[in-house]
Write an enzyme that holds these catalytic residues in place. Sequence first.
Site, PDB file in Angstrom:
ATOM      1  N   HIS A 153       0.835  -1.206   0.000  1.00 19.61           N
ATOM      2  CA  HIS A 153       0.000   0.000   0.000  1.00 19.61           C
ATOM      3  C   HIS A 153       0.872   1.259   0.000  1.00 19.61           C
ATOM      4  CE1 HIS A 153      -3.342  -2.644   0.766  1.00 19.61           C
ATOM      5  NE2 HIS A 153      -4.202  -1.636   0.932  1.00 19.61           N
ATOM      6  N   HIS A 186       1.055  -3.745   9.178  1.00 15.49           N
ATOM      7  CA  HIS A 186       2.460  -3.492   8.869  1.00 15.49           C
ATOM      8  C   HIS A 186       3.158  -2.827  10.042  1.00 15.49           C
ATOM      9  CE1 HIS A 186       2.757  -4.622   4.635  1.00 15.49           C
ATOM     10  NE2 HIS A 186       1.572  -4.075   4.440  1.00 15.49           N
TER      11      HIS A 186
END
Length: 334
Positions: A230, A285
């Site tokens: 992302h 993450h």
Amino acid sequence: MGDNEGGPAVMVGVKTTNTTKPYRVGGGEGEGGGDYDVEAGRPSVPSEGTAEKATSSPVGESSCWGIVGLSRDSKKFLSKMERGWFVTSYIGDYLLTGLLFIISYIVEAGISPFRMEMPGGVDNYNYDYSYREESIPTWLLCIIAYAIPGLAVLSINLLSYALRCRKKVGCSWFAHDSHNFLLGFAETAALTGLFTAIGKVVGGRFRPNYFAMPTEVRDAEGRLSFPSGHSSIAFSAFTFLSLYIAGKLKVFDDKSGQFWKVVLVLVPEIPAFMIALSRTRDYWHHFSDIVGGAFIGVGIAIMCYYSLYPSLSHPNCDAPKRRTPITALPSIRH
């Protein structure tokens, strides 16, 4: 100069300018050749006494590059395709970009990630964050990062094209600019996807919510933490857009230096920053993952942008680069 209308306008030694039919640079029959003045929206006019030299050959002889084994018939065929700003070397870019997309998909979907050891096993609290659904799923990321900016730039250029054509000045420039923007956008996405996929399968890092993931999700996504896809996608797309805007506003021009332009150029980086941070808020993450993804995205965007547009300090940084037509390259004779 007017004898060259049967073939591509070729530059030999110095620039050739043909104003018989303006606003078409290079190209074949019925199209004028030479350069145009982007700021003025008209062909550039050489000063008096400037040496101008053109060849009437449909093939042309210029550049230090050479084409091996390209027959005269092949050059005639290619010359029909290379009209105005379009050159056949772009076709190779399209094919390579598509190939990179395919390779990146195969790497991430077909190769098992490295099985990194986990110190402490199930007692390692670094991978025991709660499992949450993604705030921005991949399909929404693609819309935000690629579809919206691409359609916005294309719409603005189409509007500008219509307004310019009504005044009958500089129409072809907008088609060239839109093409280079979309091509650069696609090249940036392909390279970013490839580097990100390689990093994920080679690194094999655990996600922060690894232990809380459902079994099927853990098996598919649990070891693909670094780098953040992302983050790399968002920063690559919006950095390319920022560079594009900077070129159009001539932010780094010697006569500019206006702060509002700097602010406007940096606005696209805000959604990239927010998208990257959402990955840590969702516990998908680590912070180092999104930093690594940002470096990948920004670096690739800069390289792809400068391959298609001039330096931001160049006087004509708002104009796309022009390539030498393949039919204007000399054959190598043995």
